[in-house]
Enzyme design. Structure first.
Site, PDB file in Angstrom:
ATOM      1  CE  LYS A  22     -34.352  44.831 -28.005  1.00 14.07           C
ATOM      2  NZ  LYS A  22     -34.376  44.062 -26.769  1.00 14.07           N
ATOM      3  CG  ASN A  23     -37.645  42.096 -27.302  1.00 12.36           C
ATOM      4  OD1 ASN A  23     -36.425  42.268 -27.301  1.00 12.36           O
ATOM      5  ND2 ASN A  23     -38.477  42.888 -26.648  1.00 12.36           N
ATOM      6  CB  CYS A 117     -29.878  46.558 -16.654  1.00 12.95           C
ATOM      7  SG  CYS A 117     -31.579  46.465 -17.125  1.00 12.95           S
ATOM      8  NE  ARG A 122     -34.760  43.427 -17.561  1.00 10.33           N
ATOM      9  CZ  ARG A 122     -34.572  43.644 -18.855  1.00 10.33           C
ATOM     10  NH1 ARG A 122     -33.776  44.609 -19.250  1.00 10.33           N
ATOM     11  NH2 ARG A 122     -35.164  42.910 -19.763  1.00 10.33           N
ATOM     12  CG  ASP A 306     -40.049  46.807 -24.351  1.00  6.93           C
ATOM     13  OD1 ASP A 306     -39.716  47.025 -23.175  1.00  6.93           O
ATOM     14  OD2 ASP A 306     -39.781  45.739 -24.942  1.00  6.93           O
ATOM     15  NE  ARG A 398     -29.559  46.185 -25.678  1.00  7.83           N
ATOM     16  CZ  ARG A 398     -30.615  46.132 -24.865  1.00  7.83           C
ATOM     17  NH1 ARG A 398     -30.855  47.096 -24.033  1.00  7.83           N
ATOM     18  NH2 ARG A 398     -31.422  45.104 -24.876  1.00  7.83           N
TER      19      ARG A 398
HETATM   20  C1  LIG Z   1     -35.187  40.374 -24.960  1.00  9.84           C
HETATM   21  C2  LIG Z   1     -36.584  40.609 -24.523  1.00  9.84           C
HETATM   22  O1  LIG Z   1     -37.508  39.931 -24.952  1.00  9.84           O
HETATM   23  N1  LIG Z   1     -36.781  41.630 -23.686  1.00  9.84           N
HETATM   24  C3  LIG Z   1     -38.123  41.956 -23.264  1.00  9.84           C
HETATM   25  C4  LIG Z   1     -38.514  41.051 -22.128  1.00  9.84           C
HETATM   26  O2  LIG Z   1     -37.545  41.189 -21.106  1.00  9.84           O
HETATM   27  P1  LIG Z   1     -37.495  40.126 -19.914  1.00  9.84           P
HETATM   28  O3  LIG Z   1     -37.810  38.792 -20.437  1.00  9.84           O
HETATM   29  O4  LIG Z   1     -36.220  40.332 -19.193  1.00  9.84           O
HETATM   30  O5  LIG Z   1     -38.688  40.658 -19.023  1.00  9.84           O
HETATM   31  P2  LIG Z   1     -39.608  39.815 -18.056  1.00  9.84           P
HETATM   32  O6  LIG Z   1     -40.928  39.593 -18.683  1.00  9.84           O
HETATM   33  O7  LIG Z   1     -38.864  38.633 -17.587  1.00  9.84           O
HETATM   34  O8  LIG Z   1     -39.778  40.823 -16.839  1.00  9.84           O
HETATM   35  C5  LIG Z   1     -41.048  41.280 -16.411  1.00  9.84           C
HETATM   36  C6  LIG Z   1     -41.040  41.510 -14.911  1.00  9.84           C
HETATM   37  O9  LIG Z   1     -40.818  40.262 -14.262  1.00  9.84           O
HETATM   38  C7  LIG Z   1     -39.783  40.364 -13.322  1.00  9.84           C
HETATM   39  N2  LIG Z   1     -39.089  39.049 -13.236  1.00  9.84           N
HETATM   40  C8  LIG Z   1     -38.636  38.459 -14.378  1.00  9.84           C
HETATM   41  C9  LIG Z   1     -37.991  37.224 -14.339  1.00  9.84           C
HETATM   42  C10 LIG Z   1     -37.822  36.599 -13.089  1.00  9.84           C
HETATM   43  O10 LIG Z   1     -37.245  35.509 -12.961  1.00  9.84           O
HETATM   44  N3  LIG Z   1     -38.285  37.229 -11.965  1.00  9.84           N
HETATM   45  C11 LIG Z   1     -38.920  38.436 -12.008  1.00  9.84           C
HETATM   46  O11 LIG Z   1     -39.336  38.972 -10.979  1.00  9.84           O
HETATM   47  C12 LIG Z   1     -38.878  41.468 -13.892  1.00  9.84           C
HETATM   48  O12 LIG Z   1     -38.064  42.023 -12.902  1.00  9.84           O
HETATM   49  C13 LIG Z   1     -39.904  42.431 -14.449  1.00  9.84           C
HETATM   50  O13 LIG Z   1     -40.369  43.251 -13.413  1.00  9.84           O
HETATM   51  O14 LIG Z   1     -39.811  41.412 -21.664  1.00  9.84           O
HETATM   52  C14 LIG Z   1     -39.894  42.745 -21.143  1.00  9.84           C
HETATM   53  C15 LIG Z   1     -41.285  42.943 -20.601  1.00  9.84           C
HETATM   54  O15 LIG Z   1     -42.210  42.948 -21.613  1.00  9.84           O
HETATM   55  C16 LIG Z   1     -39.523  43.744 -22.213  1.00  9.84           C
HETATM   56  O16 LIG Z   1     -39.473  45.023 -21.650  1.00  9.84           O
HETATM   57  C17 LIG Z   1     -38.183  43.409 -22.837  1.00  9.84           C
HETATM   58  O17 LIG Z   1     -37.971  44.198 -23.977  1.00  9.84           O
HETATM   59  C1  LIG Z   2     -35.887  46.370 -22.331  1.00  9.07           C
HETATM   60  C2  LIG Z   2     -35.656  45.998 -23.589  1.00  9.07           C
HETATM   61  O1  LIG Z   2     -34.832  45.005 -23.978  1.00  9.07           O
HETATM   62  P1  LIG Z   2     -33.925  44.028 -23.103  1.00  9.07           P
HETATM   63  O2  LIG Z   2     -34.826  43.101 -22.362  1.00  9.07           O
HETATM   64  O3  LIG Z   2     -33.135  43.301 -24.127  1.00  9.07           O
HETATM   65  O4  LIG Z   2     -33.113  44.894 -22.174  1.00  9.07           O
HETATM   66  C3  LIG Z   2     -36.339  46.658 -24.733  1.00  9.07           C
HETATM   67  O5  LIG Z   2     -36.286  46.086 -25.843  1.00  9.07           O
HETATM   68  O6  LIG Z   2     -36.912  47.738 -24.546  1.00  9.07           O
END
Ligand SMILES: CC(=O)N[C@H]1[C@@H](OP(=O)(O)OP(=O)(O)OC[C@H]2O[C@@H](n3ccc(=O)[nH]c3=O)[C@H](O)[C@@H]2O)O[C@H](CO)[C@@H](O)[C@@H]1O
Ligand SMILES: C=C(OP(=O)(O)O)C(=O)O
Length: 445
Positions: A22-23, A117, A122, A306, A398
């Site tokens: 998915k990711n 969420c 996030r 995850d 999802r």
């Molecule tokens: C679709 C997808 O690939 N989802 C994955 C992706 O989510 P996603 O890409 O949203 O996760 P991030 O790696 O960005 O988030 C990691 C941490 O960074 C923080 N943060 C992120 C962006 C930003 O601009 N500022 C900030 O502070 C977030 O709040 C969080 O605490 O990586 C996460 C961390 O491995 C996984 O749990 C999700 O399954």
């Molecule tokens: C947190 C997850 O996904 P998403 O970033 O799409 O919410 C997940 O795959 O566990």
């Protein structure tokens, strides 16, 4: 409100096949927006609700998307809109990944703010910081973020304050068509980043260093559609590995890539689970009792957030006390309350959960509070006494393809009940094979 029903007690054995990640598929579909020539063909695209959502986002932008037999085609030669509306971004945060491609290709984009969420706030500050460093003007208002650039984005050196997966992906995609060189420092190193970089490179981009903390992108003028096969889903694979371990079973997880699962494998081995890495998958064999271990989630190559809730389910059945520390998301312990309804003893202090092992879990009515929490409750249900009913399963849809079918193929007693909007039972079957498969319908199918 549809549900999964699980009757605990069966030992899982046999073979289960992992679907595409998915990711990986979500950013790859978003990156297809960069293809000004040709059509992209993406193989092993899992039939998940999130894939349908991102397909709809692309369609709302004017791309043509079809889905058939786990193959997605995206024709993004003509785009008609630069705006990703609330309707789709609210459903799935990853919709925000269209921002980088739209901005770099069209010079203008307007995307609904994804907001917080269940698992944490996030923020998207690191995405926006990257785009601004590349010359974009960003405006926030009325729940939308609007970005514009005069001419092309310009390559820049961007240091990420957190190694964000989404920010690394969004900036990589934007940089692919920027003028000059972009350096992403403290980049995320997840396998899905490498998969996206491989995809971009076959589209004609020049991305180097993906999988390390420094990614270098030389911008090019044009990209084209290509064929690509998505990597297997390491979180789905890890979930089935834990299903084998928690039931004391013997399961071959076909397609699982051991290199992507090192921290999960290390922890399972520490607990006494036997792991045999084969050429085309991983065999997991477990005999109880298993030892308790401490787990701390970290960005890749650390233990994945995850997999935290699924691991917690396993720790409930191990001998001793475990300490689970969640460092990635600030609110990812909501499954604890649901586990407690099943007789688990877990004490949460801030970002740490102290898990008492050897629990006599009992079946209960529980609710999936997020995607992985849902999977973890099902894992707990596999070993609980009696019947567990898991609601909130739109979260599970999802990210898991045919979860009940795959688990019952291993011998689990699990089935799904579909309910209409007013809670009316639409169909229910113990023979899960009879249930309709999740179908993705996009235009052109
Ligand atoms: C679709 C997808 O690939 N989802 C994955 C992706 O989510 P996603 O890409 O949203 O996760 P991030 O790696 O960005 O988030 C990691 C941490 O960074 C923080 N943060 C992120 C962006 C930003 O601009 N500022 C900030 O502070 C977030 O709040 C969080 O605490 O990586 C996460 C961390 O491995 C996984 O749990 C999700 O399954
Ligand atoms: C947190 C997850 O996904 P998403 O970033 O799409 O919410 C997940 O795959 O566990």
């Amino acid at each position: 409100m549809s549900k999964f029903i699980v009757r605990g007690g069966n030992v899982l054995t046999g073979n289960v096949k992992v679907s595409g990640a998915k990711n990986s598929v979500l950013p790859i579909i978003a990156a297809s927006l960069l293809g000004e020539e040709g059509v992209s063909i993406i193989r092993d695209a899992p039939p998940l609700d999130d894939v349908r959502t991102i397909s709809r986002v692309l369609e709302s932008l004017g791309a043509k998307v079809t889905y058939d037999q786990e193959v997605i085609t995206v024709d993004a030669r003509q785009l008609s809109s630069y705006e990703a509306p609330y309707e789709w971004v609210r459903k799935m945060r990853a919709s925000f990944l269209v921002m980088g491609p739209l901005l770099t290709r069209l010079g203008h984009t307007r995307i609904s703010l994804p907001g917080g969420c269940a698992i944490g706030t996030r923020p998207i500050d690191q995405h926006l910081k990257g785009f601004e460093a590349m010359g974009a003007k960003i405006q926030l208002g009325q729940g939308y973020v609007e970005a514009t650039v005069d001419g092309r984005l310009r390559g820049a050196k961007i240091y990420l304050d957190v190694a964000s997966v989404g920010a690394t992906e969004n900036i990589m995609m934007a940089a692919a068509l920027a003028e000059g060189t972009t350096l992403i420092e403290n980049a995320a190193k997840e396998p899905e980043i490498v998969d996206l970089a491989n995809y971009l490179n076959s589209m004609g981009a020049i991305v180097r260093g993906a999988g390390t903390e420094m990614i270098r992108i030389e911008g090019v003028e044009k990209l084209h559609g290509v064929e690509h096969t998505v990597i297997p889903d390491r979180v789905e694979a890890g979930t089935y590995m834990i299903a084998a371990a928690i039931t004391g079973g013997d399961v071959f997880v076909e397609g699982a890539i051991a290199d992507h699962l090192n921290p999960v494998i290390a922890k399972l081995e520490e607990m006494g689970v036997q792991i045999d890495v084969k050429e085309n998958g991983i065999r997991v064999t477990a005999k109880h009792p298993l030892k308790s271990v401490d787990v701390k989630t970290l960005p890749y190559p650390g233990f994945p957030t995850d997999m935290q809730s699924q691991m917690m389910a396993l720790l409930l059945k191990s001998e001793g006390t475990s300490v689970v520390t969640e460092t990635v998301f600030e609110n990812r312990f909501m499954h604890v309350e649901q586990f407690t309804l099943m007789n688990a003893q877990i004490k949460v202090e801030g970002r740490t959960a102290i898990v008492t092992g050897s629990s006599n879990l009992v079946g209960a009515k529980v609710c999936a509070t997020d995607l992985r929490a849902g999977a973890a409750l099902i894992l707990a249900g596999l070993v609980a006494e009696g019947t567990t009913e898991v609601s909130g399963i739109h979260h599970i849809d999802r990210g898991y393809v045919n979860l009940a079918e795959k688990l019952s193929g291993l011998g689990a007693d699990i089935w799904r009940i579909e309910m209409g909007e007013e809670g009316k039972r639409l169909e229910s079957s113990h023979a899960v094979e009879e249930l309709p498969k999740l179908k993705i319908q996009t235009s052109g199918v």
